[in-house]
Design a protein around this motif. Sequence first.
Motif, PDB file in Angstrom:
ATOM      1  N   MET A   1       6.851  15.482  11.595  1.00 52.78           N
ATOM      2  CA  MET A   1       5.391  15.430  11.644  1.00 52.78           C
ATOM      3  C   MET A   1       4.933  15.157  13.079  1.00 52.78           C
ATOM      4  O   MET A   1       3.969  15.768  13.557  1.00 52.78           O
ATOM      5  CB  MET A   1       4.855  14.346  10.704  1.00 52.78           C
ATOM      6  CG  MET A   1       3.346  14.309  10.655  1.00 52.78           C
ATOM      7  SD  MET A   1       2.664  13.178   9.426  1.00 52.78           S
ATOM      8  CE  MET A   1       3.427  11.654   9.848  1.00 52.78           C
ATOM      9  N   GLY A   2       5.610  14.258  13.788  1.00 53.27           N
ATOM     10  CA  GLY A   2       5.268  13.987  15.187  1.00 53.27           C
ATOM     11  C   GLY A   2       5.412  15.219  16.050  1.00 53.27           C
ATOM     12  O   GLY A   2       4.555  15.503  16.900  1.00 53.27           O
ATOM     13  N   LYS A   3       6.487  15.988  15.854  1.00 45.00           N
ATOM     14  CA  LYS A   3       6.691  17.219  16.616  1.00 45.00           C
ATOM     15  C   LYS A   3       5.599  18.242  16.311  1.00 45.00           C
ATOM     16  O   LYS A   3       5.101  18.926  17.208  1.00 45.00           O
ATOM     17  CB  LYS A   3       8.059  17.806  16.306  1.00 45.00           C
ATOM     18  CG  LYS A   3       9.218  16.990  16.857  1.00 45.00           C
ATOM     19  CD  LYS A   3      10.552  17.591  16.423  1.00 45.00           C
ATOM     20  CE  LYS A   3      11.705  16.694  16.856  1.00 45.00           C
ATOM     21  NZ  LYS A   3      12.999  17.209  16.371  1.00 45.00           N
ATOM     22  N   ASP A   4       5.240  18.352  15.029  1.00 41.20           N
ATOM     23  CA  ASP A   4       4.182  19.297  14.644  1.00 41.20           C
ATOM     24  C   ASP A   4       2.854  18.915  15.286  1.00 41.20           C
ATOM     25  O   ASP A   4       2.102  19.781  15.758  1.00 41.20           O
ATOM     26  CB  ASP A   4       4.036  19.345  13.124  1.00 41.20           C
ATOM     27  CG  ASP A   4       5.223  19.995  12.438  1.00 41.20           C
ATOM     28  OD1 ASP A   4       6.013  20.679  13.141  1.00 41.20           O
ATOM     29  OD2 ASP A   4       5.382  19.818  11.213  1.00 41.20           O
ATOM     30  N   ILE A   5       2.560  17.622  15.312  1.00 34.67           N
ATOM     31  CA  ILE A   5       1.307  17.160  15.918  1.00 34.67           C
ATOM     32  C   ILE A   5       1.316  17.444  17.414  1.00 34.67           C
ATOM     33  O   ILE A   5       0.313  17.888  17.980  1.00 34.67           O
ATOM     34  CB  ILE A   5       1.075  15.661  15.619  1.00 34.67           C
ATOM     35  CG1 ILE A   5       0.761  15.480  14.130  1.00 34.67           C
ATOM     36  CG2 ILE A   5      -0.059  15.106  16.479  1.00 34.67           C
ATOM     37  CD1 ILE A   5       0.694  14.041  13.680  1.00 34.67           C
ATOM     38  N   GLU A   6       2.440  17.204  18.084  1.00 37.61           N
ATOM     39  CA  GLU A   6       2.546  17.513  19.510  1.00 37.61           C
ATOM     40  C   GLU A   6       2.298  18.997  19.764  1.00 37.61           C
ATOM     41  O   GLU A   6       1.607  19.371  20.718  1.00 37.61           O
ATOM     42  CB  GLU A   6       3.927  17.138  20.040  1.00 37.61           C
ATOM     43  CG  GLU A   6       4.110  15.665  20.322  1.00 37.61           C
ATOM     44  CD  GLU A   6       5.475  15.373  20.909  1.00 37.61           C
ATOM     45  OE1 GLU A   6       5.936  16.148  21.788  1.00 37.61           O
ATOM     46  OE2 GLU A   6       6.085  14.381  20.489  1.00 37.61           O
ATOM     47  N   LYS A   7       2.864  19.835  18.910  1.00 36.06           N
ATOM     48  CA  LYS A   7       2.682  21.285  19.070  1.00 36.06           C
ATOM     49  C   LYS A   7       1.212  21.663  18.919  1.00 36.06           C
ATOM     50  O   LYS A   7       0.680  22.464  19.705  1.00 36.06           O
ATOM     51  CB  LYS A   7       3.534  22.038  18.046  1.00 36.06           C
ATOM     52  CG  LYS A   7       3.441  23.548  18.171  1.00 36.06           C
ATOM     53  CD  LYS A   7       4.269  24.232  17.100  1.00 36.06           C
ATOM     54  CE  LYS A   7       4.191  25.731  17.203  1.00 36.06           C
ATOM     55  NZ  LYS A   7       2.880  26.283  17.025  1.00 36.06           N
ATOM     56  N   ILE A   8       0.557  21.084  17.936  1.00 38.66           N
ATOM     57  CA  ILE A   8      -0.860  21.394  17.724  1.00 38.66           C
ATOM     58  C   ILE A   8      -1.691  20.932  18.925  1.00 38.66           C
ATOM     59  O   ILE A   8      -2.579  21.645  19.394  1.00 38.66           O
ATOM     60  CB  ILE A   8      -1.366  20.751  16.421  1.00 38.66           C
ATOM     61  CG1 ILE A   8      -0.777  21.486  15.224  1.00 38.66           C
ATOM     62  CG2 ILE A   8      -2.890  20.773  16.355  1.00 38.66           C
ATOM     63  CD1 ILE A   8      -1.114  20.863  13.893  1.00 38.66           C
ATOM     64  N   VAL A   9      -1.401  19.744  19.434  1.00 38.27           N
ATOM     65  CA  VAL A   9      -2.142  19.228  20.585  1.00 38.27           C
ATOM     66  C   VAL A   9      -1.933  20.138  21.794  1.00 38.27           C
ATOM     67  O   VAL A   9      -2.887  20.470  22.513  1.00 38.27           O
ATOM     68  CB  VAL A   9      -1.723  17.774  20.892  1.00 38.27           C
ATOM     69  CG1 VAL A   9      -2.281  17.318  22.229  1.00 38.27           C
ATOM     70  CG2 VAL A   9      -2.193  16.839  19.786  1.00 38.27           C
ATOM     71  N   LYS A  10      -0.710  20.586  22.030  1.00 45.43           N
ATOM     72  CA  LYS A  10      -0.441  21.486  23.154  1.00 45.43           C
ATOM     73  C   LYS A  10      -1.159  22.819  22.972  1.00 45.43           C
ATOM     74  O   LYS A  10      -1.708  23.373  23.926  1.00 45.43           O
ATOM     75  CB  LYS A  10       1.069  21.710  23.304  1.00 45.43           C
ATOM     76  CG  LYS A  10       1.791  20.509  23.877  1.00 45.43           C
ATOM     77  CD  LYS A  10       3.278  20.763  23.994  1.00 45.43           C
ATOM     78  CE  LYS A  10       3.993  19.504  24.479  1.00 45.43           C
ATOM     79  NZ  LYS A  10       5.449  19.680  24.517  1.00 45.43           N
TER      80      LYS A  10
END
Length: 103
Positions: free
Chosen positions: A83-92
């Motif tokens: 979930m943290g990786k997915d959120i980072e991807k969305i933010v980028k």
Amino acid sequence: MAGQLPDDIVQAIAISNAKSIGEQPAILANLALAQQIFNQNMQQQISLSQQQAMNQVQMAATAKCVAMIENAGCKNQSSIDQMGKDIEKIVKDMERLIKGEDQ
């Protein structure tokens, strides 16, 4: 002389012309004010449209975050990490989109 107008008619025409010339600045000022009001109204409509678009983007992002949290279930550490990786991807992705719009 048959070609001349009576003096009172000539005087009435002259007064009418002088009155028209005297009112012209006020008429032009009113036209300029009307154009300024129209332009301001158009700018406000554009701002409102942009705000509505941003609200829709925000709503979609929130829905995506909620779906990610529900899918992750937070049952184990690997799902939380994902979930943290997915959120980072969305933010980028959002940063990339915002930078692209600014240029």
